[in-house]
Scaffold this active site. Structure first.
Site, PDB file in Angstrom:
ATOM      1  N   HIS A 139      -6.165  -4.404   5.311  1.00 34.70           N
ATOM      2  CA  HIS A 139      -7.248  -3.918   6.173  1.00 34.70           C
ATOM      3  C   HIS A 139      -7.002  -4.242   7.650  1.00 34.70           C
ATOM      4  O   HIS A 139      -7.639  -3.655   8.525  1.00 34.70           O
ATOM      5  CB  HIS A 139      -8.606  -4.474   5.716  1.00 34.70           C
ATOM      6  N   ASP A 169      -5.064  -5.807  -1.091  1.00 32.14           N
ATOM      7  CA  ASP A 169      -5.322  -5.967   0.343  1.00 32.14           C
ATOM      8  C   ASP A 169      -4.170  -6.686   1.046  1.00 32.14           C
ATOM      9  O   ASP A 169      -4.374  -7.483   1.956  1.00 32.14           O
ATOM     10  CB  ASP A 169      -6.639  -6.718   0.585  1.00 32.14           C
ATOM     11  N   GLY A 243     -10.625 -12.732  12.462  1.00 32.54           N
ATOM     12  CA  GLY A 243      -9.242 -12.692  12.937  1.00 32.54           C
ATOM     13  C   GLY A 243      -8.284 -13.557  12.151  1.00 32.54           C
ATOM     14  O   GLY A 243      -7.068 -13.475  12.318  1.00 32.54           O
ATOM     15  N   ASN A 244      -8.824 -14.414  11.263  1.00 34.85           N
ATOM     16  CA  ASN A 244      -7.964 -15.227  10.396  1.00 34.85           C
ATOM     17  C   ASN A 244      -7.366 -14.411   9.256  1.00 34.85           C
ATOM     18  O   ASN A 244      -6.445 -14.876   8.575  1.00 34.85           O
ATOM     19  CB  ASN A 244      -8.749 -16.395   9.791  1.00 34.85           C
ATOM     20  N   SER A 245      -7.883 -13.223   9.025  1.00 37.90           N
ATOM     21  CA  SER A 245      -7.404 -12.401   7.917  1.00 37.90           C
ATOM     22  C   SER A 245      -5.899 -12.195   8.005  1.00 37.90           C
ATOM     23  O   SER A 245      -5.377 -11.791   9.040  1.00 37.90           O
ATOM     24  CB  SER A 245      -8.110 -11.045   7.926  1.00 37.90           C
ATOM     25  N   LEU A 300      -6.432   2.198 -16.217  1.00 36.38           N
ATOM     26  CA  LEU A 300      -7.187   3.002 -17.171  1.00 36.38           C
ATOM     27  C   LEU A 300      -7.300   4.451 -16.720  1.00 36.38           C
ATOM     28  O   LEU A 300      -7.194   5.382 -17.517  1.00 36.38           O
ATOM     29  CB  LEU A 300      -8.592   2.430 -17.355  1.00 36.38           C
ATOM     30  N   GLY A 301      -7.551   4.618 -15.410  1.00 37.93           N
ATOM     31  CA  GLY A 301      -7.746   5.956 -14.877  1.00 37.93           C
ATOM     32  C   GLY A 301      -9.199   6.284 -14.635  1.00 37.93           C
ATOM     33  O   GLY A 301      -9.600   7.458 -14.669  1.00 37.93           O
TER      34      GLY A 301
END
Length: 391
Positions: A139, A169, A243-245, A300-301
């Site tokens: 992200h 992510d 901002g640590n992401s 699974l779909g």
């Protein structure tokens, strides 16, 4: 007798009397010696008594920690121990910052706007390969027209997206550089609740780059559902801001045990609840992205959500969408079906699906029970590759 002889006689008499005077002086000396001996005896007795009293007192109260004497001896020692503990903790965090800090970068996400490129977000990243490969959150760089990376030295370089996996992510970006310092990945399976956790990153942008926060590991193997995906994460009370992401969560020896990803708090009035993708899970994803350009998972779909149908007393996963050409589509699964059992395990929440799928591989056939129009239907679903979830 003449006068001279008389004088001599008198002198002899005086000599005789002098013998009496001499005797008198000896008595005084004897008295003085006696006095000195007496005083010495008293002093010796007093000293001996004091020593004996101290010995008895010490013998009697040596095991009683509440005496004033013992308190005066114990308290400074405890204070020194507390100081040593504080210094040790401080030094360990300092060492972590020194070891890991140079491997952490700030990432700026720029997009096209009316007035050209402009910042749309920022985050952090971890250098894991000396040839310029950096792992971060998907992200952070998603839909970016331009990515720039700022190193701890202050140097800024452009970066390009290599591959990303939206479900985990995680994303890999690359800068044109060599011989870069790299972080050491640890073993998150050895992490315990209460262990030291140190987060390093750029909270709220470049002006706060290289910020270090510390806390503990609050929980293990938390399952967080976010944007349709289920994350298995470590929970920490170390301060983690947006901002640590993508930045590292480290143990007390400078090993990365997680990649900071999610934070609860601002919209739920919760403090001290940060989350990081465990590094063991991240290592497999990074390896797959580097080697194959994607992450292959059994799928699974279907897309759905947890549901409880009170009137029918049914609880499970309500299917919103069935992916064309998937195993679920081939098995005849339809939207509005409710999955109530998968691989002989009751499904009560969306997260339960992941628990089952994690134990299987692509190509496995598993039994699925769905509730449809008041009836229970049993089908076999062949697990397919989750291609549409990779980028």
């Amino acid at each position: 007798m003449d006068d001279n002889k008389i004088k001599d006689v008198k002198w002899e008499s005086v000599e005789a009397n002098t013998g009496g005077i001499k005797f008198s002086n000896n008595r005084k000396k004897t008295r003085l010696k006696s006095l000195v001996k007496g005083v010495s005896f008293i002093l010796i007795a007093a000293v001996s008594g004091g020593i004996s009293g101290a010995y008895i007192s010490n013998k009697k109260y040596s095991n009683k920690g509440y005496t004033q004497l013992n308190q005066s001896l114990i308290e400074p020692k405890n204070q020194n121990n507390q100081t040593k503990i504080a210094d040790t903790s401080k030094n360990s965090i300092t060492k972590v910052a020194e070891i890991v800090g140079p491997t952490v970068v700030g990432i700026s996400n720029k997009a096209e706007g009316y007035f050209g490129l402009h910042d749309v977000g920022s985050g952090s990243g971890i250098i894991f390969d000396p040839n310029g490969y950096i792992v971060t959150n998907n992200h952070v760089v998603e839909s970016a027209a331009k990515i720039t990376v700022k190193f701890s030295s202050g140097k800024v370089l452009p970066a390009k997206l290599v591959k990303a996996d939206s479900r985990s992510d995680l994303a890999i970006i690359k800068v044109e550089a060599q011989n870069l310092p790299t972080a050491k990945f640890g073993d998150s399976s050895k992490v315990k609740v209460g262990d030291t956790a140190v987060a390093i990153g750029n909270p709220l942008g470049e002006e706060f780059s290289g910020s270090v926060t510390a806390g503990i590991v609050s929980a293990l193997n938390r399952k967080i559902q976010y944007n349709g995906a289920v994350y298995k994460v470590l929970q920490t009370d170390a301060a983690i801001s947006p901002g640590n992401s993508g930045g590292p969560l480290c143990n007390d020896v400078g090993e990365v045990i997680g990649i900071n990803s999610l934070k609860l708090g601002a919209d739920q009035n919760a403090e001290g609840m940060g989350f990081a993708i465990s590094i063991n899970e991240a290592k497999d994803i990074i390896k797959s992205l580097m080697n194959y350009g994607k992450v292959s998972r059994p799928f699974l779909g279907i897309y759905g959500q947890s549901v409880v149908l009170q009137e029918n007393k049914v609880q499970g996963v309500y299917i919103n969408e069935v992916v064309p050409e998937s195993g679920a589509a081939a098995a005849g699964i339809k939207p509005t079906d409710v999955i109530i059992e998968l691989d002989n395990k009751k499904i009560l929440r969306f997260e339960d699906l992941s628990d089952v799928l994690d134990k299987h591989k692509i190509g496995d056939s598993i039994v699925c029970k769905v509730w449809r129009n008041g009836k229970t239907i049993e089908v076999n679903i062949v697990l397919s590759d989750e291609k549409e979830k990779n980028k």
